[in-house]
Design a protein around this motif. Structure first.
Motif, PDB file in Angstrom:
ATOM      1  N   ASP A  92       0.698  -0.682  -0.072  1.00 34.43           N
ATOM      2  CA  ASP A  92      -0.229   0.022   0.525  1.00 34.43           C
ATOM      3  C   ASP A  92       1.190   1.255   0.004  1.00 34.43           C
ATOM      4  OD1 ASP A  92      -1.395  -1.634  -0.121  1.00 34.43           O
ATOM      5  OD2 ASP A  92      -2.430  -1.000   1.766  1.00 34.43           O
ATOM      6  N   PHE A  93       2.109   1.379   0.177  1.00 33.61           N
ATOM      7  CA  PHE A  93       3.411   2.403   0.838  1.00 33.61           C
ATOM      8  C   PHE A  93       4.095   2.240  -0.491  1.00 33.61           C
ATOM      9  CE2 PHE A  93       0.949   2.257   4.820  1.00 33.61           C
ATOM     10  CZ  PHE A  93       1.545   3.642   5.518  1.00 33.61           C
ATOM     11  N   GLU A  94       3.963   1.698  -1.348  1.00 30.35           N
ATOM     12  CA  GLU A  94       5.060   0.906  -3.031  1.00 30.35           C
ATOM     13  C   GLU A  94       5.478   2.771  -3.245  1.00 30.35           C
ATOM     14  OE1 GLU A  94       5.697  -1.198  -6.716  1.00 30.35           O
ATOM     15  OE2 GLU A  94       3.609  -1.614  -5.503  1.00 30.35           O
ATOM     16  N   HIS A  95       4.129   3.362  -3.857  1.00 31.56           N
ATOM     17  CA  HIS A  95       4.413   4.846  -3.908  1.00 31.56           C
ATOM     18  C   HIS A  95       4.306   5.864  -3.025  1.00 31.56           C
ATOM     19  CE1 HIS A  95       3.929   2.393  -7.314  1.00 31.56           C
ATOM     20  NE2 HIS A  95       2.826   1.540  -7.424  1.00 31.56           N
ATOM     21  N   THR A  96       4.202   5.754  -2.357  1.00 30.71           N
ATOM     22  CA  THR A  96       4.877   6.821  -0.548  1.00 30.71           C
ATOM     23  C   THR A  96       5.965   7.005  -0.582  1.00 30.71           C
ATOM     24  OG1 THR A  96       2.112   6.063  -0.174  1.00 30.71           O
ATOM     25  CG2 THR A  96       3.963   7.419   1.271  1.00 30.71           C
ATOM     26  N   VAL A  97       6.128   8.406  -0.619  1.00 32.92           N
ATOM     27  CA  VAL A  97       7.716   9.431  -0.444  1.00 32.92           C
ATOM     28  C   VAL A  97       7.483   9.398   0.673  1.00 32.92           C
ATOM     29  CG1 VAL A  97       9.069  10.793  -0.839  1.00 32.92           C
ATOM     30  CG2 VAL A  97       8.072   9.703  -2.609  1.00 32.92           C
ATOM     31  N   GLY A  98       8.202   9.322   1.733  1.00 34.87           N
ATOM     32  CA  GLY A  98       8.230   9.451   2.742  1.00 34.87           C
ATOM     33  C   GLY A  98       9.477   8.962   3.936  1.00 34.87           C
ATOM     34  N   TYR A  99       9.271   9.739   4.951  1.00 31.41           N
ATOM     35  CA  TYR A  99      10.611   9.076   6.134  1.00 31.41           C
ATOM     36  C   TYR A  99       9.878   7.871   7.157  1.00 31.41           C
ATOM     37  CZ  TYR A  99      14.215   9.189   9.882  1.00 31.41           C
ATOM     38  OH  TYR A  99      15.022   8.374  10.607  1.00 31.41           O
ATOM     39  N   PHE A 100       9.728   6.824   7.259  1.00 32.24           N
ATOM     40  CA  PHE A 100       8.709   5.804   7.169  1.00 32.24           C
ATOM     41  C   PHE A 100      10.045   5.146   8.040  1.00 32.24           C
ATOM     42  CE2 PHE A 100       6.815   5.727   2.901  1.00 32.24           C
ATOM     43  CZ  PHE A 100       5.592   5.878   3.885  1.00 32.24           C
ATOM     44  N   ALA A 101       9.840   5.342   9.444  1.00 34.08           N
ATOM     45  CA  ALA A 101      10.778   4.541  10.929  1.00 34.08           C
ATOM     46  C   ALA A 101       9.896   3.876  11.567  1.00 34.08           C
ATOM     47  CB  ALA A 101      11.909   6.292  11.270  1.00 34.08           C
ATOM     48  N   ASN A 102      10.762   3.657  12.237  1.00 28.84           N
ATOM     49  CA  ASN A 102      10.041   2.394  13.796  1.00 28.84           C
ATOM     50  C   ASN A 102      11.064   2.086  14.581  1.00 28.84           C
ATOM     51  OD1 ASN A 102       8.051   0.763  14.571  1.00 28.84           O
ATOM     52  ND2 ASN A 102       8.869  -0.709  13.920  1.00 28.84           N
ATOM     53  N   LEU A 103      10.918   2.560  16.012  1.00 25.70           N
ATOM     54  CA  LEU A 103      11.774   2.343  16.725  1.00 25.70           C
ATOM     55  C   LEU A 103      11.911   1.187  17.087  1.00 25.70           C
ATOM     56  CD1 LEU A 103      11.218   5.570  19.525  1.00 25.70           C
ATOM     57  CD2 LEU A 103      12.953   5.068  17.661  1.00 25.70           C
ATOM     58  N   LEU A 104      12.739   0.087  18.056  1.00 29.92           N
ATOM     59  CA  LEU A 104      13.123  -1.087  17.797  1.00 29.92           C
ATOM     60  C   LEU A 104      13.934  -1.143  19.331  1.00 29.92           C
ATOM     61  CD1 LEU A 104      14.822  -2.249  14.399  1.00 29.92           C
ATOM     62  CD2 LEU A 104      12.599  -2.254  14.868  1.00 29.92           C
ATOM     63  N   PRO A 105      12.941  -1.863  20.407  1.00 27.89           N
ATOM     64  CA  PRO A 105      13.834  -1.356  21.892  1.00 27.89           C
ATOM     65  C   PRO A 105      14.596  -2.887  21.505  1.00 27.89           C
ATOM     66  CG  PRO A 105      11.427  -2.232  21.532  1.00 27.89           C
ATOM     67  CD  PRO A 105      11.967  -1.410  20.556  1.00 27.89           C
ATOM     68  N   VAL A 106      15.750  -2.087  22.134  1.00 29.17           N
ATOM     69  CA  VAL A 106      17.136  -3.504  22.382  1.00 29.17           C
ATOM     70  C   VAL A 106      17.149  -3.636  23.573  1.00 29.17           C
ATOM     71  CG1 VAL A 106      18.687  -4.523  21.753  1.00 29.17           C
ATOM     72  CG2 VAL A 106      17.998  -3.169  20.155  1.00 29.17           C
ATOM     73  N   PRO A 137       4.698  -2.997  14.022  1.00 27.28           N
ATOM     74  CA  PRO A 137       5.178  -1.482  14.659  1.00 27.28           C
ATOM     75  C   PRO A 137       5.102  -0.914  16.274  1.00 27.28           C
ATOM     76  CG  PRO A 137       3.147  -1.620  13.421  1.00 27.28           C
ATOM     77  CD  PRO A 137       3.951  -3.517  13.725  1.00 27.28           C
ATOM     78  N   PHE A 138       6.042   0.258  16.636  1.00 33.65           N
ATOM     79  CA  PHE A 138       6.219   0.440  17.673  1.00 33.65           C
ATOM     80  C   PHE A 138       5.094   0.660  18.929  1.00 33.65           C
ATOM     81  CE2 PHE A 138       7.842   3.280  21.095  1.00 33.65           C
ATOM     82  CZ  PHE A 138       8.495   2.630  21.856  1.00 33.65           C
ATOM     83  N   GLN A 139       4.563   1.155  18.225  1.00 31.66           N
ATOM     84  CA  GLN A 139       3.229   1.277  19.593  1.00 31.66           C
ATOM     85  C   GLN A 139       2.556   0.296  19.501  1.00 31.66           C
ATOM     86  OE1 GLN A 139       0.251   3.601  16.931  1.00 31.66           O
ATOM     87  NE2 GLN A 139      -1.086   2.996  18.771  1.00 31.66           N
ATOM     88  N   ARG A 140       2.771  -1.007  18.607  1.00 33.70           N
ATOM     89  CA  ARG A 140       2.161  -2.115  18.920  1.00 33.70           C
ATOM     90  C   ARG A 140       3.291  -2.915  20.319  1.00 33.70           C
ATOM     91  NH1 ARG A 140      -0.301  -5.035  13.923  1.00 33.70           N
ATOM     92  NH2 ARG A 140      -2.115  -3.572  13.390  1.00 33.70           N
ATOM     93  N   ILE A 141       4.140  -2.830  20.352  1.00 37.11           N
ATOM     94  CA  ILE A 141       5.275  -3.469  20.852  1.00 37.11           C
ATOM     95  C   ILE A 141       4.549  -2.785  21.937  1.00 37.11           C
ATOM     96  CG2 ILE A 141       7.927  -3.436  21.385  1.00 37.11           C
ATOM     97  CD1 ILE A 141       8.320  -3.551  18.653  1.00 37.11           C
ATOM     98  N   MET A 142       4.491  -1.364  22.073  1.00 34.52           N
ATOM     99  CA  MET A 142       4.137  -1.174  23.476  1.00 34.52           C
ATOM    100  C   MET A 142       2.957  -1.612  23.963  1.00 34.52           C
ATOM    101  SD  MET A 142       6.812   1.303  25.229  1.00 34.52           S
ATOM    102  CE  MET A 142       5.294   2.599  25.274  1.00 34.52           C
TER     103      MET A 142
END
Length: 204
Positions: A92-106, A137-142
C-alpha cells in the motif's frame, strides 16, 4: 509479535537519565548535539569490529550502552534503535514518499563478568534479532508490553541510539537533526531546491 513478546521487555525497569532542568516543563521538543568522531578513533572502531566479526554499528551501540550503564549504574535496561518500519514492505506504500521509521527496543545486559568484546557480540545478536522483526510497529510493541507488564511502568524509548555516516554535504545535517537556524534554509542541487519541513509530533 512472538519475537517481541519473547523479549519480555516489561521485566526491565525504565532508566532514569539526567535532563536539562533549564527548559522547565518537559515536552516532546528535543535538541541535537552534533559532533564528529575523529578518523583515528573511528579506524580503531573498525579494527575492533573486524577482529570481533561484528559491525561498526554494534561496536558503537555497545559503547553507548556502556555510557548509559556508567550514568545510571544499571546493568540491564532497554535502548531503542531505528529500523525502516513495516511500511517499506507494505504494498500500500509502494508509491509513497516519506520518512518511514520504526523504533526497535533492544534489551541490554552488561554483566560485570563479561568484557566489552563479548558484550558487543551478544548485543549484535540482539540487534540482528530486532532488525529481522522490524515490521512489527513500535506502538504495538508498547501495547503488548503494557498488557504483559500490567501495572509496571514501561518506557522503551528513554534512550535511543542512531549511528550514521557523515553527510557528503554538511548542510544536509540540518535535515537529519534540525537546528533552529537551519529550519527554513533551502539547499540547491542544480535545478532542484530542497527545503526542510517540520514533522508534527504524535504519541500515544
Amino acid at each position: 509479535r512472538n519475537y517481541w513478546t519473547g523479549q519480555e521487555l516489561w521485566t526491565t525497569a525504565p532508566i532514569s537519565l539526567p535532563r536539562d532542568t533549564s527548559v522547565g516543563v518537559c515536552g516532546p521538543k528535543g535538541a541535537a548535539w552534533n559532533f564528529t568522531i575523529p578518523n583515528d578513533i573511528f579506524r580503531s572502531v573498525e579494527r575492533v569490529a573486524r577482529k570481533l566479526c561484528i559491525t561498526t554499528y554494534a561496536v558503537m551501540f555497545t559503547a553507548f550502552a556502556q555510557l548509559i550503564k556508567n550514568i545510571t549504574g544499571r546493568n540491564e535496561f532497554v535502548v531503542s534503535t531505528i529500523g525502516s518500519g513495516s511500511q517499506r514492505s507494505d504494498p500500500d506504500f509502494e508509491h509513497t514518499v516519506g520518512y518511514f521509521a520504526n523504533l526497535l527496543p533492544v534489551k541490554v545486559s552488561l554483566r560485570e563478568s563479561v568484557n566489552f568484546a563479548n558484550s558487543a557480540q551478544e548485543l549484535q545478536e540482539n540487534l540482528l534479532g530486532a532488525l529481522d522483526n522490524q515490521d512489527y510497529p513500535f506502538q504495538r510493541i508498547m501495547e503488548d508490553a503494557r498488557q504483559e507488564g500490567a501495572s509496571k511502568a514501561i518506557a522503551l524509548a528513554s534512550a535511543v541510539f542512531s549511528f550514521q555516516r557523515p553527510q557528503v554535504r554538511p548542510e544536509l545535517a540540518t535535515f537529519m537533526a534540525p537546528v533552529e537556524s537551519g529550519l527554513n534554509t533551502p539547499i540547491c542541487f542544480g535545478p532542484l531546491k530542497v527545503v526542510p519541513f517540520l514533522v508534527p509530533f504524535t504519541a500515544n
